[in-house]
Design a protein around this motif. Structure first.
Motif, PDB file in Angstrom:
ATOM      1  N   MET A 248      12.394   0.121 -11.084  1.00  0.00           N
ATOM      2  CA  MET A 248      12.363   1.720 -10.568  1.00  0.00           C
ATOM      3  C   MET A 248      11.643   2.570 -11.586  1.00  0.00           C
ATOM      4  SD  MET A 248      13.402   1.482  -7.762  1.00  0.00           S
ATOM      5  CE  MET A 248      13.175   3.422  -7.081  1.00  0.00           C
ATOM      6  N   ILE A 249      11.574   1.952 -12.876  1.00  0.00           N
ATOM      7  CA  ILE A 249      10.803   2.738 -13.923  1.00  0.00           C
ATOM      8  C   ILE A 249       9.449   3.021 -13.522  1.00  0.00           C
ATOM      9  CG2 ILE A 249      10.412   0.768 -15.450  1.00  0.00           C
ATOM     10  CD1 ILE A 249      11.338   4.333 -16.705  1.00  0.00           C
ATOM     11  N   PHE A 250       8.830   2.011 -12.844  1.00  0.00           N
ATOM     12  CA  PHE A 250       7.278   2.336 -12.511  1.00  0.00           C
ATOM     13  C   PHE A 250       7.123   3.338 -11.618  1.00  0.00           C
ATOM     14  CE2 PHE A 250       7.486  -2.194 -13.802  1.00  0.00           C
ATOM     15  CZ  PHE A 250       6.273  -2.092 -14.887  1.00  0.00           C
ATOM     16  N   GLY A 251       7.981   3.673 -10.943  1.00  0.00           N
ATOM     17  CA  GLY A 251       7.925   4.826  -9.747  1.00  0.00           C
ATOM     18  C   GLY A 251       8.021   6.039 -10.289  1.00  0.00           C
ATOM     19  N   THR A 252       8.691   6.068 -11.590  1.00  0.00           N
ATOM     20  CA  THR A 252       8.999   7.516 -12.160  1.00  0.00           C
ATOM     21  C   THR A 252       7.794   8.127 -12.941  1.00  0.00           C
ATOM     22  OG1 THR A 252      10.119   6.833 -14.080  1.00  0.00           O
ATOM     23  CG2 THR A 252      11.198   7.134 -11.950  1.00  0.00           C
ATOM     24  N   ASP A 253       6.713   7.338 -13.086  1.00  0.00           N
ATOM     25  CA  ASP A 253       5.552   7.562 -13.811  1.00  0.00           C
ATOM     26  C   ASP A 253       4.793   8.850 -13.385  1.00  0.00           C
ATOM     27  OD1 ASP A 253       3.829   7.659 -16.063  1.00  0.00           O
ATOM     28  OD2 ASP A 253       2.769   6.046 -15.268  1.00  0.00           O
ATOM     29  N   TRP A 254       5.366   9.917 -13.140  1.00  0.00           N
ATOM     30  CA  TRP A 254       4.772  11.157 -12.580  1.00  0.00           C
ATOM     31  C   TRP A 254       5.038  12.520 -13.331  1.00  0.00           C
ATOM     32  CZ3 TRP A 254       8.247  14.627 -11.289  1.00  0.00           C
ATOM     33  CH2 TRP A 254       9.438  14.138 -10.702  1.00  0.00           C
ATOM     34  N   ALA A 255       4.206  13.433 -13.550  1.00  0.00           N
ATOM     35  CA  ALA A 255       4.582  14.604 -14.059  1.00  0.00           C
ATOM     36  C   ALA A 255       3.884  15.722 -13.329  1.00  0.00           C
ATOM     37  CB  ALA A 255       4.346  14.576 -15.734  1.00  0.00           C
TER      38      ALA A 255
ATOM     39  N   LYS B 177       3.676   6.329   1.636  1.00  0.00           N
ATOM     40  CA  LYS B 177       4.656   5.149   1.413  1.00  0.00           C
ATOM     41  C   LYS B 177       4.357   4.177   2.788  1.00  0.00           C
ATOM     42  CE  LYS B 177       7.816   8.684   3.672  1.00  0.00           C
ATOM     43  NZ  LYS B 177       9.354   9.470   3.445  1.00  0.00           N
ATOM     44  N   ASN B 178       3.280   4.498   3.334  1.00  0.00           N
ATOM     45  CA  ASN B 178       3.243   3.605   4.780  1.00  0.00           C
ATOM     46  C   ASN B 178       1.721   3.191   4.794  1.00  0.00           C
ATOM     47  OD1 ASN B 178       5.757   3.894   6.188  1.00  0.00           O
ATOM     48  ND2 ASN B 178       5.252   6.177   5.926  1.00  0.00           N
ATOM     49  N   LEU B 179       1.317   2.933   3.760  1.00  0.00           N
ATOM     50  CA  LEU B 179      -0.241   2.183   3.681  1.00  0.00           C
ATOM     51  C   LEU B 179      -0.276   1.014   4.030  1.00  0.00           C
ATOM     52  CD1 LEU B 179      -1.545   4.042   0.239  1.00  0.00           C
ATOM     53  CD2 LEU B 179      -2.464   4.153   2.558  1.00  0.00           C
TER      54      LEU B 179
ATOM     55  N   ASN C 136       5.970  -1.432  -3.106  1.00  0.00           N
ATOM     56  CA  ASN C 136       6.692  -2.786  -3.674  1.00  0.00           C
ATOM     57  C   ASN C 136       8.184  -2.661  -4.289  1.00  0.00           C
ATOM     58  OD1 ASN C 136       6.264  -1.326  -5.997  1.00  0.00           O
ATOM     59  ND2 ASN C 136       4.973  -3.084  -7.098  1.00  0.00           N
ATOM     60  N   GLU C 137       8.828  -3.391  -4.534  1.00  0.00           N
ATOM     61  CA  GLU C 137      10.284  -3.243  -5.138  1.00  0.00           C
ATOM     62  C   GLU C 137      10.256  -2.068  -6.355  1.00  0.00           C
ATOM     63  OE1 GLU C 137       8.165  -6.481  -7.285  1.00  0.00           O
ATOM     64  OE2 GLU C 137       8.449  -6.198  -5.318  1.00  0.00           O
TER      65      GLU C 137
ATOM     66  N   ILE D 116       2.732   1.501  -5.014  1.00  0.00           N
ATOM     67  CA  ILE D 116       1.527   1.201  -4.204  1.00  0.00           C
ATOM     68  C   ILE D 116       0.907   0.368  -4.838  1.00  0.00           C
ATOM     69  CG2 ILE D 116      -0.548   1.548  -2.802  1.00  0.00           C
ATOM     70  CD1 ILE D 116       0.366   4.734  -2.801  1.00  0.00           C
ATOM     71  N   MET D 117       0.542  -1.069  -4.535  1.00  0.00           N
ATOM     72  CA  MET D 117      -0.137  -1.986  -5.026  1.00  0.00           C
ATOM     73  C   MET D 117      -1.541  -2.079  -4.624  1.00  0.00           C
ATOM     74  SD  MET D 117       2.073  -3.321  -7.461  1.00  0.00           S
ATOM     75  CE  MET D 117       1.080  -4.769  -7.992  1.00  0.00           C
TER      76      MET D 117
END
Length: 267
Positions: free
Chosen positions: A147-154, A172-174, A213-214, A218-219
């Motif tokens: 989940m750490i990857f999904g928190t890389d925002w500011a 979230k639906n691409l 992804n997990e 988005i990949m």
């Protein structure tokens, strides 16, 4: 088909012009000060963009020392020596204007940050000391590690609004094969120090899997160079480009950024 009912989609190049003014070059300097003397401890640059709701968005790793253990150690060392530590965040617009904002203005997700002892070692292998530092790394937890990857925002509210529209639902639906479009400053390309004008660089790739992804990201099928970090990723929606993601980072096995943070992750 007659000329009256034929609908021709505008070229991507035309649509890019409508959003490019809200794509900024971001520069961060980490400065320590002891007895009135400043020391540059490190720096970073990347991309940011301004939404029509007033949020200035970037990747968290562009504006946080918590992704760099040595920099975090330096911060603690300066403070242990009686000094102070600050960050200078400067934004540069395509019109050639610049402005600074406080790093404390940014909203981030620190749920997975951990405090840990870190020992810095010099080039000769000598230990320079140990400090407790905070890092934006997951704990020894498999779910948190993903989940750490999904928190890389500011994001920060800077008292102005842009024209870029976010599409949270689409982000979230691409579907695999969707073409997405990126504007940013790979390796600071597009930044002209001579006349202070900047022009973001265009790139495109395709979504490589359906949905997220997990890691809640988005990949995409190909990597994106450093410097695009924090930049907007657009998808074509009708006759306009809408932002669906933020250029984030590569996985632990990649030297390119192929993870995009979906815009729906912002809190």
């Amino acid at each position: 088909i007659t000329a009256t009912n034929l609908k021709i989609k505008p070229e991507v190049s035309t649509l890019l012009k409508s959003v490019a003014d809200d794509v900024y070059f971001i520069q961060v300097k980490y400065i320590g000060s002891i007895e009135g003397k400043d020391y540059l401890l490190g720096g970073a640059s990347g991309t940011a963009f301004l939404l029509n709701n007033g949020r200035l968005v970037t990747a968290r790793h562009c504006i946080s020392e918590r992704y760099d253990p040595d920099l975090s150690w330096n911060m603690q060392h300066i403070q242990a020596c009686g000094g102070t530590f600050r960050k200078e965040v400067t934004l540069y617009t395509p019109a050639g204007k610049s402005f600074s904002i406080s790093d404390k203005s940014f909203v981030t997700d620190e749920r997975y940050d951990i405090e840990m002892p870190y020992t810095k070692v010099d080039k000769n292998g000598e230990e320079l000391g140990t400090y407790q530092i905070k890092l934006a790394y997951p704990s020894n937890n498999a779910k948190a590690e993903q989940m750490i990857f999904g928190t890389d925002w500011a994001y920060a509210n800077i008292g102005r609004t842009g024209k870029i529209v976010a599409n949270e639902n689409l982000s979230k639906n691409l579907t695999a094969g969707t073409t997405v479009h990126v504007l940013g400053f790979p390796k600071a390309l597009g930044v002209n120090d001579g006349d202070k004008l900047i022009e973001s660089i265009y790139n495109s790739m395709t979504v490589s899997r359906n949905g997220l992804n997990e890691a809640n990201c988005i990949m995409v099928s190909s990597g994106i160079d450093h410097g695009n970090s924090g930049g907007p990723v657009f998808a074509m929606v009708g006759n306009r480009l809408e932002v669906i993601g933020i250029v984030s980072r590569g996985d632990f096995k990649s030297d390119h950024y192929n993870h995009l943070v979906p815009i729906c992750n912002l809190r």
